[in-house]
Structure formats: C-alpha cells, structure tokens
Design an enzyme around this catalytic site. Structure first.
Site, mmCIF file in Angstrom:
data_model
loop_
_atom_site.group_PDB
_atom_site.id
_atom_site.type_symbol
_atom_site.label_atom_id
_atom_site.label_comp_id
_atom_site.label_asym_id
_atom_site.label_seq_id
_atom_site.Cartn_x
_atom_site.Cartn_y
_atom_site.Cartn_z
ATOM 1 N N ILE A 16 -26.142 -31.080 15.544
ATOM 2 C CA ILE A 16 -27.050 -30.759 14.436
ATOM 3 C C ILE A 16 -26.885 -31.718 13.252
ATOM 4 O O ILE A 16 -27.835 -31.960 12.518
ATOM 5 C CB ILE A 16 -26.897 -29.281 14.001
ATOM 6 C CG1 ILE A 16 -28.133 -28.845 13.196
ATOM 7 C CG2 ILE A 16 -25.589 -29.055 13.247
ATOM 8 C CD1 ILE A 16 -28.298 -27.355 13.072
ATOM 9 N N ASN A 29 -19.701 -19.329 6.623
ATOM 10 C CA ASN A 29 -18.994 -18.083 6.346
ATOM 11 C C ASN A 29 -19.379 -17.649 4.926
ATOM 12 O O ASN A 29 -20.046 -18.387 4.208
ATOM 13 C CB ASN A 29 -17.477 -18.249 6.528
ATOM 14 C CG ASN A 29 -16.891 -19.300 5.604
ATOM 15 O OD1 ASN A 29 -17.164 -19.327 4.407
ATOM 16 N ND2 ASN A 29 -16.080 -20.183 6.164
ATOM 17 N N VAL A 38 -19.711 -25.381 13.637
ATOM 18 C CA VAL A 38 -20.870 -26.017 13.005
ATOM 19 C C VAL A 38 -20.628 -26.195 11.505
ATOM 20 O O VAL A 38 -20.930 -27.249 10.935
ATOM 21 C CB VAL A 38 -22.142 -25.164 13.242
ATOM 22 C CG1 VAL A 38 -23.305 -25.659 12.403
ATOM 23 C CG2 VAL A 38 -22.522 -25.154 14.700
ATOM 24 N N ASP A 39 -20.088 -25.183 10.867
ATOM 25 C CA ASP A 39 -19.845 -25.207 9.431
ATOM 26 C C ASP A 39 -18.959 -26.393 9.049
ATOM 27 O O ASP A 39 -19.286 -27.181 8.152
ATOM 28 C CB ASP A 39 -19.197 -23.879 9.020
ATOM 29 C CG ASP A 39 -19.157 -23.634 7.517
ATOM 30 O OD1 ASP A 39 -19.831 -24.354 6.762
ATOM 31 O OD2 ASP A 39 -18.444 -22.695 7.121
ATOM 32 N N SER A 122 -23.977 -17.379 15.001
ATOM 33 C CA SER A 122 -23.087 -16.284 15.420
ATOM 34 C C SER A 122 -22.667 -16.337 16.880
ATOM 35 O O SER A 122 -21.858 -15.520 17.317
ATOM 36 C CB SER A 122 -23.678 -14.902 15.106
ATOM 37 O OG SER A 122 -23.613 -14.644 13.723
ATOM 38 N N GLY A 124 -20.929 -18.582 18.441
ATOM 39 C CA GLY A 124 -19.672 -19.300 18.676
ATOM 40 C C GLY A 124 -18.490 -18.397 18.375
ATOM 41 O O GLY A 124 -18.321 -17.339 18.989
ATOM 42 N N VAL A 125 -17.707 -18.773 17.374
ATOM 43 C CA VAL A 125 -16.491 -18.025 17.043
ATOM 44 C C VAL A 125 -16.775 -16.604 16.568
ATOM 45 O O VAL A 125 -15.884 -15.756 16.617
ATOM 46 C CB VAL A 125 -15.607 -18.765 16.007
ATOM 47 C CG1 VAL A 125 -15.076 -20.058 16.568
ATOM 48 C CG2 VAL A 125 -16.337 -18.992 14.708
ATOM 49 N N TYR A 126 -18.006 -16.314 16.128
ATOM 50 C CA TYR A 126 -18.333 -14.953 15.698
ATOM 51 C C TYR A 126 -18.606 -14.023 16.877
ATOM 52 O O TYR A 126 -18.786 -12.827 16.692
ATOM 53 C CB TYR A 126 -19.508 -14.958 14.722
ATOM 54 C CG TYR A 126 -19.139 -15.355 13.303
ATOM 55 C CD1 TYR A 126 -17.916 -15.942 12.996
ATOM 56 C CD2 TYR A 126 -20.018 -15.129 12.269
ATOM 57 C CE1 TYR A 126 -17.581 -16.293 11.695
ATOM 58 C CE2 TYR A 126 -19.690 -15.477 10.960
ATOM 59 C CZ TYR A 126 -18.469 -16.060 10.684
ATOM 60 O OH TYR A 126 -18.139 -16.398 9.393
#
Length: 177
Positions: A16, A29, A38-39, A122, A124-126
């Site tokens: 992205i 977050n 991604v963040d 959401s 992925g790690v979420y």
C-alpha cells in the site's frame, strides 16, 4: 447517478505504501502513533513528519477516521482508521469494521479525493477472519459507491496471496449478485 460500482473497484496485490493514489488508508491503532504491520510500514514510508502530525490529532476511536498529509508517500493523503480487534464476533466487530470503511470514504469525499486505497483492515494482527472482513469491506464500499460519485475509484491492496485470492473471490461473488 454514479457509474456502476464494480467498474470503480480494483483488487491489487502489493504494498500500500507504493500506491499512486490520492489517499491511502492506514489500519491504525487508537493512538495514531504508529505500530506494526500496515501502520508501521506507512509511518516508515511517510517519514517522521507523519508521526508529528498524528501527535496533534489526539488519537482516534475504533470505527472512526482522521486524515493527514502523506508526506514522503506517493499518496497526498493518509486516512487513519482504527479497526476492531476480533473478540469472537459478539461485540459489534462487524459494525465497527463497516464504520471504518464508511468514515474513511466520507473523509475522502469531503476532501475531494478521487482515488483511495484500502488495506485489509483488522484482518492482520487484530485477528478478524479474513473472508468475513473482506465481505464487510466490499459490501460497505459497494453501498457507498452506489450512492456517491466520489471517490471515483477504490483500490483494495492485498498483501500476500491469501488476501488477494480472498478479495478476488468475494468481489466476484458480490458482483454476480
């Protein structure tokens, strides 16, 4: 009347942070101060100016969205949205995820953003189940595009083969209905 929604959506496998669109969406977050996945990639690619601007925003609640400049990214804007952490599906996770897309699209429209790229928020790690998250993403964007002419194009950016295949399958199924 807006053009038919399927012609305004693209499913792309890639990173992205390399997308030449007007805005990319950050799966952030609540602090908006960077993180993993991604963040973290968006913060690294945009440079320290992004973190400095995010510090002025006072965070962001789950399901909401805020906008900043893109700094060193190809995109002029970054729309930060906070997806829900998956807790089994009994805590309004679906509604919160749909709100991420709706609120990001509304900000894009407000800022006359023509092209916007979303990650799999959401998923992925979420821990949100990928197919369920994809179904919500495409259905929510579809409903928005059926009512609005802006943004003109939405790109779903899939990092990895599994996400790409899932987005393609869900998009095909929804396009046929």
């Amino acid at each position: 009347m807006p053009p038919p929604w399927p012609h305004r959506i693209q499913i792309i496998q890639g990173d992205i942070t390399h997308q030449a669109v007007d805005a990319i969406v950050n799966a952030a977050n609540e602090s908006l101060l960077g993180g993993g996945g991604v963040d973290g990639a968006i913060h690294r690619a945009a440079g320290p100016e992004l973190l400095a601007e995010c510090r002025t925003l006072g965070g962001c609640p789950t399901g909401q969205a805020k906008i900043t400049q893109g700094y060193h990214l190809p995109a002029q804007w970054v729309i930060h949205t906070v997806g829900p952490v998956w807790r089994g599906g009994q805590h309004q996770e679906d509604d919160s995820l749909a709100n991420c897309y709706r609120n990001s699209l509304a900000l894009a429209r407000e800022h006359a953003i023509g092209t916007i790229a979303f990650p799999a928020i959401s998923a992925g790690v979420y821990g949100f189940p990928l197919e369920r998250a994809t179904d919500i993403a495409i259905a929510t964007v579809r409903a928005y595009l059926e009512k609005h002419t802006m943004p003109e194009a939405v790109h779903f950016i899939c990092f990895g083969d599994e996400a790409y295949r899932t987005y393609q399958a869900v998009f095909s199924a929804q396009s046929a209905s």
